[in-house]
Write a protein that holds these residues in place. Structure first.
Motif, mmCIF file in Angstrom:
data_model
loop_
_atom_site.group_PDB
_atom_site.id
_atom_site.type_symbol
_atom_site.label_atom_id
_atom_site.label_comp_id
_atom_site.label_asym_id
_atom_site.label_seq_id
_atom_site.Cartn_x
_atom_site.Cartn_y
_atom_site.Cartn_z
ATOM 1 N N GLN A 185 42.661 12.690 57.101
ATOM 2 C CA GLN A 185 43.891 12.396 56.376
ATOM 3 C C GLN A 185 43.993 13.138 55.049
ATOM 4 O OE1 GLN A 185 44.845 8.256 55.964
ATOM 5 N NE2 GLN A 185 44.725 7.828 58.161
ATOM 6 N N GLN A 186 42.866 13.396 54.400
ATOM 7 C CA GLN A 186 42.927 13.958 53.053
ATOM 8 C C GLN A 186 42.128 15.246 52.877
ATOM 9 O OE1 GLN A 186 42.090 11.030 50.003
ATOM 10 N NE2 GLN A 186 43.410 9.484 50.917
ATOM 11 N N GLY A 187 41.435 15.686 53.889
ATOM 12 C CA GLY A 187 40.617 16.883 53.747
ATOM 13 C C GLY A 187 41.139 18.050 54.562
ATOM 14 N N PHE A 188 40.586 19.235 54.293
ATOM 15 C CA PHE A 188 40.878 20.427 55.075
ATOM 16 C C PHE A 188 39.783 20.610 56.126
ATOM 17 C CE2 PHE A 188 42.799 21.284 50.889
ATOM 18 C CZ PHE A 188 44.105 21.558 51.279
ATOM 19 N N PRO A 189 40.085 21.287 57.228
ATOM 20 C CA PRO A 189 39.045 21.536 58.240
ATOM 21 C C PRO A 189 37.807 22.212 57.660
ATOM 22 C CG PRO A 189 41.209 22.069 59.131
ATOM 23 C CD PRO A 189 41.413 21.764 57.673
ATOM 24 N N SER A 190 37.993 23.044 56.648
ATOM 25 C CA SER A 190 36.851 23.731 56.039
ATOM 26 C C SER A 190 35.952 22.789 55.241
ATOM 27 C CB SER A 190 37.350 24.850 55.113
ATOM 28 O OG SER A 190 38.156 24.309 54.063
ATOM 29 N N GLU A 191 36.434 21.567 54.967
ATOM 30 C CA GLU A 191 35.675 20.610 54.170
ATOM 31 C C GLU A 191 35.012 19.531 55.013
ATOM 32 O OE1 GLU A 191 38.484 20.683 50.146
ATOM 33 O OE2 GLU A 191 38.887 19.220 51.746
ATOM 34 N N VAL A 192 35.097 19.653 56.335
ATOM 35 C CA VAL A 192 34.601 18.596 57.204
ATOM 36 C C VAL A 192 33.120 18.303 56.975
ATOM 37 C CG1 VAL A 192 34.062 20.196 59.088
ATOM 38 C CG2 VAL A 192 34.552 17.813 59.601
ATOM 39 N N ASP A 193 32.353 19.332 56.596
ATOM 40 C CA ASP A 193 30.920 19.132 56.367
ATOM 41 C C ASP A 193 30.625 18.526 54.998
ATOM 42 O OD1 ASP A 193 31.935 21.428 55.208
ATOM 43 O OD2 ASP A 193 30.151 22.650 55.558
ATOM 44 N N LEU A 194 31.544 18.706 54.047
ATOM 45 C CA LEU A 194 31.306 18.188 52.698
ATOM 46 C C LEU A 194 31.323 16.659 52.653
ATOM 47 C CD1 LEU A 194 33.503 20.665 50.596
ATOM 48 C CD2 LEU A 194 31.052 20.801 51.081
ATOM 49 N N PHE A 195 32.199 16.060 53.439
ATOM 50 C CA PHE A 195 32.330 14.606 53.407
ATOM 51 C C PHE A 195 31.026 13.920 53.813
ATOM 52 C CE2 PHE A 195 36.749 15.895 53.645
ATOM 53 C CZ PHE A 195 37.380 14.984 52.813
ATOM 54 N N ILE A 196 30.382 14.425 54.852
ATOM 55 C CA ILE A 196 29.171 13.770 55.345
ATOM 56 C C ILE A 196 27.944 14.178 54.524
ATOM 57 C CG2 ILE A 196 28.736 15.563 57.085
ATOM 58 C CD1 ILE A 196 27.959 11.768 57.285
ATOM 59 N N ALA A 197 27.910 15.414 54.038
ATOM 60 C CA ALA A 197 26.724 15.871 53.297
ATOM 61 C C ALA A 197 26.495 15.028 52.059
ATOM 62 C CB ALA A 197 26.876 17.346 52.918
ATOM 63 N N GLN A 198 27.523 14.860 51.251
ATOM 64 C CA GLN A 198 27.355 14.088 50.015
ATOM 65 C C GLN A 198 26.928 12.653 50.311
ATOM 66 O OE1 GLN A 198 30.826 12.898 47.656
ATOM 67 N NE2 GLN A 198 29.802 13.735 45.834
ATOM 68 N N THR A 199 27.511 12.057 51.356
ATOM 69 C CA THR A 199 27.174 10.667 51.689
ATOM 70 C C THR A 199 25.722 10.542 52.127
ATOM 71 O OG1 THR A 199 29.470 10.223 52.318
ATOM 72 C CG2 THR A 199 27.785 8.710 53.155
ATOM 73 N N VAL A 200 25.258 11.476 52.951
ATOM 74 C CA VAL A 200 23.857 11.445 53.386
ATOM 75 C C VAL A 200 22.928 11.623 52.190
ATOM 76 C CG1 VAL A 200 22.090 12.693 54.692
ATOM 77 C CG2 VAL A 200 24.289 12.183 55.746
ATOM 78 N N PHE A 201 23.248 12.556 51.311
ATOM 79 C CA PHE A 201 22.409 12.757 50.119
ATOM 80 C C PHE A 201 22.335 11.476 49.287
ATOM 81 C CE2 PHE A 201 23.776 17.507 50.108
ATOM 82 C CZ PHE A 201 22.855 17.775 51.106
ATOM 83 N N GLN A 202 23.459 10.813 49.138
ATOM 84 C CA GLN A 202 23.475 9.601 48.319
ATOM 85 C C GLN A 202 22.700 8.467 48.989
ATOM 86 O OE1 GLN A 202 27.719 9.209 47.671
ATOM 87 N NE2 GLN A 202 27.593 10.243 45.696
ATOM 88 N N TYR A 203 22.819 8.336 50.305
ATOM 89 C CA TYR A 203 22.007 7.337 51.010
ATOM 90 C C TYR A 203 20.517 7.609 50.800
ATOM 91 C CZ TYR A 203 25.439 4.702 53.823
ATOM 92 O OH TYR A 203 26.432 3.853 54.239
ATOM 93 N N LEU A 204 20.128 8.866 50.886
ATOM 94 C CA LEU A 204 18.723 9.207 50.704
ATOM 95 C C LEU A 204 18.270 8.941 49.270
ATOM 96 C CD1 LEU A 204 18.437 12.527 52.779
ATOM 97 C CD2 LEU A 204 17.600 10.249 53.398
ATOM 98 N N CYS A 205 19.134 9.209 48.301
ATOM 99 C CA CYS A 205 18.782 8.911 46.912
ATOM 100 C C CYS A 205 18.593 7.415 46.697
ATOM 101 C CB CYS A 205 19.855 9.440 45.962
ATOM 102 S SG CYS A 205 19.850 11.241 45.771
ATOM 103 N N LEU A 206 19.274 6.599 47.519
ATOM 104 C CA LEU A 206 19.104 5.149 47.472
ATOM 105 C C LEU A 206 17.961 4.687 48.374
ATOM 106 C CD1 LEU A 206 22.889 4.144 47.542
ATOM 107 C CD2 LEU A 206 21.314 3.876 45.609
ATOM 108 N N ASN A 207 17.206 5.661 48.904
ATOM 109 C CA ASN A 207 16.034 5.375 49.746
ATOM 110 C C ASN A 207 16.417 4.643 51.031
ATOM 111 O OD1 ASN A 207 13.364 5.733 50.288
ATOM 112 N ND2 ASN A 207 12.609 4.217 48.840
ATOM 113 N N ASN A 208 17.591 4.957 51.562
ATOM 114 C CA ASN A 208 18.083 4.330 52.793
ATOM 115 C C ASN A 208 18.184 5.394 53.879
ATOM 116 O OD1 ASN A 208 19.262 2.765 54.769
ATOM 117 N ND2 ASN A 208 20.857 1.926 53.440
ATOM 118 N N LYS A 209 17.021 5.808 54.356
ATOM 119 C CA LYS A 209 16.956 6.904 55.330
ATOM 120 C C LYS A 209 17.594 6.529 56.657
ATOM 121 C CE LYS A 209 13.955 7.415 58.185
ATOM 122 N NZ LYS A 209 13.808 7.221 59.647
#
Length: 332
Positions: A185-209
């Motif tokens: 709804q709010q992203g471009f096709p070229s950004e499809v990987d950005l949405f998940i990458a940041q979320t995974v990094f943040q989960y890992l920083c919270l030690n929630n592998k």
């Protein structure tokens, strides 16, 4: 053992108290029905303070919850929010733990508060404070409450708040499904990987592998703009996948050369990592949590990459043989 007469006396006293409470609640309801909202609110507060002083927490809980629900039902936002806050105060004072019933009640009041209102924000903070007080191990608030908040914000299309609360619970599938909707709804096709990458990094920083992995797998398998993989056409998706594998290897005992593996991954995928400046900060923390990377030096050096190089060199000095570095086209 109390006698039969004593039992009957206690039962009669309890019934009189119950009857008294019901009569008072009946008067309060009648007061609200005829539109005397201010008077009703003041009566609720008076009774609340009386019950609280007498440590009659169960009565105080029922009074404040029913009063808040009734006032909010009649669009009395300020008065209803005030009683809702008092309800949370009783939960905290009585040290009442999180339960399905309490979470359901908390969310019922939350839904009745206007979106983005100051009262709603104060209510969320107080609700999370209650869960942290009664469950000190949940330093960010209880995951059950975060999960319910995430779902409500998602339904309201408040993706920023929904994503924040998903990060503090373990609903990886829900988080991924919300991110797919947000991406489409709010992203471009070229950004499809950005949405998940940041979320995974943040989960890992919270030690929630574990939740990081579920979120990644659900997102990449279900997103209509991502082809089957891994490997994927987008290098960043491959980097996140290899990173999750490396983290899992560390946690299952494969610690040999772990800093080197992490260093090689970050070096090979530098162009993808540099697409977002925040990634370096996340990866620095991930390196410390899972790969034994020391904290960056405060002065000198150039951040994460310099820190990785120094760790890599230390690994060589300790006779840890680094694996052969793959060519970038081989890992993309």
């Amino acid at each position: 053992m109390p006698s039969l007469q004593e039992k009957r006396s206690k039962m009669a006293t309890s019934q009189r108290k119950k009857g008294g409470v019901q009569r008072v609640e009946g008067k309060l309801r009648a007061c609200i029905e005829r539109g005397d909202y201010y008077e009703a609110h003041q009566m609720y507060r008076t009774l609340y303070f009386r019950y609280s002083a007498q440590k009659k927490y169960s009565e105080a809980l029922e009074l404040t919850y029913s009063g808040a629900s009734l006032l909010l039902e009649h669009n009395q936002l300020c008065s209803g929010a005030d009683l809702a806050m008092l309800w949370l105060e009783v939960l905290t004072q009585a040290n009442i733990p999180v339960s399905k019933e309490n979470i359901d009640r908390a969310m019922s009041l939350f839904k009745d508060l206007e979106a983005d209102s100051p009262e709603r924000i104060s209510y969320i903070n107080a609700a999370l404070k209650w869960t942290k007080t009664v469950h000190p191990d949940e330093t960010s608030g209880h995951p059950q409450l975060h999960n319910q908040l995430a779902i409500v914000f998602w339904k309201e299309k408040n993706y920023i708040q929904s994503r924040y609360h998903f990060l503090h619970c373990s609903d990886g599938q829900g988080c991924a499904t919300m991110l797919i909707e947000l991406s489409l709804q709010q992203g471009f096709p070229s950004e499809v990987d950005l949405f998940i990458a940041q979320t995974v990094f943040q989960y890992l920083c919270l030690n929630n592998k574990s939740t990081a992995k579920v979120t990644y797998m659900t997102y990449t398998e279900s997103h209509p703009q991502i082809e089957d993989g891994p490997p994927f056409q987008k290098p960043l998706l491959n980097f996140v996948w290899y990173l999750l594998l490396a983290v899992e290897d560390c946690l299952t005992g494969g610690s040999s050369g772990k800093v080197t593996v992490f260093s090689v991954l970050c070096d090979v995928y530098q162009p993808s990592i540099r697409r977002d400046p925040s990634y370096l900060q996340y990866l620095d923390r991930i390196g410390q949590l899972f790969f034994g990377l020391p904290p960056p030096q405060q002065s000198g050096g150039s951040g994460l990459l310099d820190n990785l190089i120094q760790s890599f060199l230390r690994g060589e000095e300790e006779d840890t043989p680094p694996p052969a570095q793959p060519e970038e086209e081989d890992v993309d």
